[in-house]
Scaffold this active site. Structure first.
Site, short mmCIF file in Angstrom:
data_model
loop_
_atom_site.label_atom_id
_atom_site.label_comp_id
_atom_site.label_asym_id
_atom_site.label_seq_id
_atom_site.Cartn_x
_atom_site.Cartn_y
_atom_site.Cartn_z
N CYS A 176 -9.20 1.05 10.14
CA CYS A 176 -10.13 0.67 9.07
C CYS A 176 -11.47 0.19 9.62
CB CYS A 176 -9.49 -0.40 8.20
SG CYS A 176 -7.97 0.14 7.40
N SER B 209 0.84 -1.19 0.00
CA SER B 209 0.00 0.00 0.00
C SER B 209 0.88 1.24 0.00
CB SER B 209 -0.91 0.01 1.23
OG SER B 209 -1.72 1.17 1.25
#
Length: 368
Positions: free
Chosen positions: A314, A189
């Site tokens: 998240c 990421s």
């Protein structure tokens, strides 16, 4: 008083190299799938970045498929199990983007230090002759625990399995060589290493029959339909190059982390540091303050303009007991009293002092 950012595992600040690369890409018009000069120029930004990201994890550029996020890459990796008739095993402490992408997967337990139970993994692999796809996070985002990837890859391959590793928290923080690890699939990421948000990559060994999640175009060798995010990918590449160059400096953060942990233990002995006995990445500390729920701690830190977290970022801002810590054997109450402090390349000793000042005020309210 300016704010103190100690939530680097959630997202890192945009590196100046990434910003410059993105601005350069945005100054040019062109679809990278077009064959004219404008398109070829856009394609060059993408392919240069592919080389930079590949170098970060020791693979060939052709092994890189750019995605919209690490979450998308995890989902694409796990979708291969259904496409190829494989069962799925996942570590009990995986990120939600793995656990929720494979809700029916068998979970591999971890020990009290957060390390995968190798004997349990062997049993679970052997219990069914159908080959497995096994997903094990290289570095845990909450505790910083580093898994023994080479050993796990050997165990998985001995049973004909594929090993996927979510390496989002490993890349740029410790040396990552996909070939040395023996992983078949790897997730990256951009924003964890100082690139932009909204860009990730799935890295696949050439022998893995990768299949697309998104269809409808020939982009990324037909592995991910949709026009590439040229500026974002350019930023990812520049961040990858900077992260690779700065690996030695990142390792030095362990001194700051250890000073922080020594201080909180001395000031309030009931404190727990889950995973401290295991190998850990240098920048991450999980601190359990018994009797003080994480949401109360986060509010107090926020009022002091100190940014820490209660684990993964998240979960839509919700604070709940960490499934990672409960899998490590902490009860729900203790797991609900944990915060994560994560450092970055410009963290300093003064930052640790400021954190400790705020933390000590919180701990002083706890009866001894």
């Amino acid at each position: 008083m300016t704010g103190l950012y100690l939530d680097w595992n959630a997202t890192a600040p945009l590196r100046p190299q990434a910003r410059a690369a993105m601005l350069a890409a945005m100054d040019h018009v062109g679809n990278p799938s077009s064959i004219h000069a404008f398109g070829r120029r856009a394609r060059r930004f993408v392919e240069d970045a592919r080389e930079q990201v590949a170098a970060l994890v020791g693979v060939n550029p052709a092994d890189i498929t750019f995605t919209g996020s690490g979450t998308e890459a995890n989902n694409q990796a796990l979708a291969l199990a259904a496409a190829h008739g494989r069962r799925i095993l996942v570590g009990a402490t995986e990120h939600a983007s793995v656990l929720e992408a494979a809700p029916g997967a068998v979970q591999v337990p971890v020990d009290g230090d957060g390390l995968v139970d190798r004997a349990a993994l062997v049993r679970l692999l052997a219990v069914d002759p159908k080959p497995a796809l096994v997903s094990i996070q290289a570095v845990n985002s909450e505790t910083g625990v580093v898994q023994p990837m080479v050993e796990l890859a050997n165990l998985v391959h001995d049973q004909g399995g594929w090993l996927h590793s979510d390496a989002v928290q490993a890349a740029g923080r410790l040396p990552v060589d996909m070939g040395d690890w023996g992983a078949d699939l790897l997730t990256l990421s951009a924003h964890k290493i100082g690139g932009p948000q909204g860009v990730g990559a799935l890295v696949a060994h050439p022998g893995i029959p990768l299949a697309p999640l998104l269809k409808g175009g020939g982009q990324e060798r037909r592995m991910r339909a949709g026009t590439e995010n040229v500026a974002g990918i350019a930023g990812f590449g520049a961040a990858a190059a900077a992260a690779l160059a700065g690996l030695d400096d990142y390792a030095g953060l362990a001194q700051l982390r250890d000073r922080l942990e020594t201080a909180v233990r001395e000031r309030h002995p009931p404190v727990l540091i889950p995973g401290a006995a295991a190998p850990r990445v240098a920048n991450t500390s999980c601190i359990v303050l018994p009797g003080v729920p994480a949401n109360g701690q986060l509010m107090a830190f926020d009022l002091a303009r100190v940014a820490v977290s209660a684990g993964s970022a998240c979960s839509s801002g919700k604070v709940k007991s960490s499934h990672v810590l409960m899998a490590m054997g902490l009860g729900e109450e203790l797991a609900g009293c944990a915060i994560r402090v994560s450092l970055g390349w410009d963290s300093t000793g003064a930052d640790i002092d400021r954190f400790l000042e705020s933390w000590s005020r919180i701990a002083a309210r706890v009866p001894r």
